[in-house]
Design an enzyme around this catalytic site. Structure first.
Site, short mmCIF file in Angstrom:
data_model
loop_
_atom_site.label_atom_id
_atom_site.label_comp_id
_atom_site.label_asym_id
_atom_site.label_seq_id
_atom_site.Cartn_x
_atom_site.Cartn_y
_atom_site.Cartn_z
CE1 TYR A 143 -2.95 -3.03 0.98
CE2 TYR A 143 -4.04 -0.67 1.14
CZ TYR A 143 -4.39 -2.43 0.81
OH TYR A 143 -5.59 -2.80 0.81
CE LYS A 191 3.85 -17.88 -1.65
NZ LYS A 191 2.92 -19.53 -1.98
CG ASP A 223 -0.45 -20.57 -0.08
OD1 ASP A 223 -0.12 -20.22 1.02
OD2 ASP A 223 -0.62 -21.06 -1.24
CG ASP A 247 -7.50 -5.49 1.65
OD1 ASP A 247 -8.99 -4.76 2.41
OD2 ASP A 247 -8.08 -5.61 0.64
CG ASP A 251 -13.10 -7.79 1.92
OD1 ASP A 251 -13.07 -7.04 2.74
OD2 ASP A 251 -13.84 -7.64 1.26
C1 IPM Z 1 -10.42 -2.32 4.18
C2 IPM Z 1 -10.58 -1.20 2.22
C3 IPM Z 1 -9.14 -0.18 2.28
C4 IPM Z 1 -7.62 -0.80 2.19
C5 IPM Z 1 -9.20 0.63 0.93
C6 IPM Z 1 -10.76 1.72 0.98
C7 IPM Z 1 -7.92 1.65 0.68
O1 IPM Z 1 -10.95 -2.23 0.77
O2 IPM Z 1 -10.43 -1.03 4.70
O3 IPM Z 1 -10.24 -3.16 3.82
O4 IPM Z 1 -7.99 -1.41 1.18
O5 IPM Z 1 -7.48 -0.87 3.24
MN MN Z 2 -11.00 -4.33 2.62
#
Ligand code: IPM
Ligand code: MN
Length: 368
Positions: A143, A191, A223, A247, A251
């Site tokens: 990032y 990794k 992975d 990240d 999710d």
């Molecule tokens: C998160 C989001 C952010 C990230 C984006 C919106 C920059 O996906 O907070 O998980 O990638 O960190």
């Molecule tokens: Mn995210």
């Protein structure tokens, strides 16, 4: 004791304003009940700031954030900005804010709420009892690493995954400390079979673990971790990751709760803590009053815990969420199998949580 807190609200884009409004109402209720003094200010960020000020992170927003005790953010992003380069998009506002606030440890709990185990596409017996806390490094890796470029002449693009030993050690320390108050296990994700940066990561975490003999440390390749998370989510307690791996995996972990709309987060370790639900701006449902506010409301609970030190109040919010879910109330994203009468719009869900806050007894403490 009365707590005084200056809280900056950055509602942002899409469903951000709708869910943040419910989080703020939750905080106001907590303040009223406990006689605390919370002051709220608002500022622009993301797409809303681009449209109004031409930049995703206006200077007044940054200054307001730095002079607050806590920052509560909704979401940023929108389809209309998708052709902009990364450094001018709404997301750049959030990344700029994160780096200015300097919080490096992003805490993302993923919890199988008992009332929701039927909502996960995973079998109930797989998710029941799952309670994971991701500690995602938030200021390094791909990032922020330099160099980064899309070089049009070369028809090539590159980003850099870079970590220093200190950057790894400080976030690992947070993971070990938090594990001590939970089930005393840290799973470090990397990794290291391919990446030097992951070898540094693993070596640093292993070394630091010696200071925490009471905490069990295991390493997983990212992975394999993606698979184990779905197969055996109950095996994990604290999961420590670099920025991008966290990240992605956080999710994925939303599958455990049944909806991304349930996940809160808190970023600690810097000058000012930043609180944001894990979900995005969800432009497809924005403005319709149907978004799930529980991720934002649980984020408010984390603010009560980590910025106000109000642990009982935080637990009361979490217990209230548990109560409304046990009572069968759902938002659209959680509607699977629910009676339509119990599928609530955003504001109604928020109201029910506040109502429950005033009546629930805090019994089973949980949380990050
Ligand atoms: C998160 C989001 C952010 C990230 C984006 C919106 C920059 O996906 O907070 O998980 O990638 O960190
Ligand atoms: Mn995210």
């Amino acid at each position: 004791m009365t707590k005084k807190l200056k809280i900056l609200i950055l509602a942002g884009d899409g469903v951000g304003p709708e869910v943040t409004a419910e989080a703020v109402r939750t905080l106001k209720t907590a303040a009223e009940v406990g006689g605390h003094d919370f002051q709220f200010r608002q500022a622009l960020i993301g797409g809303a700031a681009i449209l109004a000020e031409g930049t995703p992170l206006p200077q007044p927003t940054l200054e307001a954030a730095l002079s607050s005790d806590a920052v509560l953010l909704g979401a940023v992003g929108g389809h209309e900005f998708s052709s902009l380069p990364p450094d001018r998009r709404p997301e750049a506002g959030l990344l700029g804010l994160r780096s200015a606030l300097k919080g490096y440890a992003n805490l993302r709990p993923s919890f199988a709420w008992p009332g929701l185990t039927g909502n996960s596409p995973l079998r109930p017996e797989v998710v029941e009892g799952a309670d994971i806390l991701f500690v995602r490094e938030l200021l390094g890796g791909l990032y922020f690493g330099q160099p980064r470029e899309w070089n049009k002449q070369a028809n090539a693009a590159w980003n850099t995954m870079r970590y220093t030993r200190d950057e790894v050690a400080r976030v690992a320390k947070v993971a070990f400390e938090l594990a001590r108050n939970r089930r005393s296990k840290v799973t470090s994700v990397d990794k290291a079979n391919v990446l030097e940066v992951s070898q540094l990561w693993r070596a640093t975490v292993t070394e630091l673990a010696q200071e925490y003999p009471d905490v069990k440390l295991e390493h997983q390749y990212v992975d394999a971790m993606a698979m184990h998370l779905m197969n055996t989510p109950r095996n994990f307690d604290v999961v420590l990751t670099e920025n991008l791996f966290g990240d992605i995996l956080s999710d994925e972990a939303a599958v455990i709760t049944g909806s991304l709309g349930m996940l809160p987060s808190a970023t600690v370790g810097g000058r000012v803590n930043l609180y944001e639900p894990v979900h995005g701006s969800a432009p497809d449902i924005a403005g319709r009053g149907i978004a799930n506010p529980l991720g934002a409301i649980l984020t408010a609970a984390m603010l009560l815990r980590y910025s106000a030190g109000l642990h009982e109040e935080a637990q009361a919010v979490e217990a209230a969420v548990r109560q409304v879910l046990d009572d069968g109330y759902r938002t659209m994203d959680l509607a699977r199998g629910a009676m339509s009468a119990k599928v609530l719009p955003t504001q109604e869900m928020g109201r029910r949580v506040r109502e429950a806050m005033l009546s629930v007894r805090v019994e089973a403490p949980r949380g990050a």
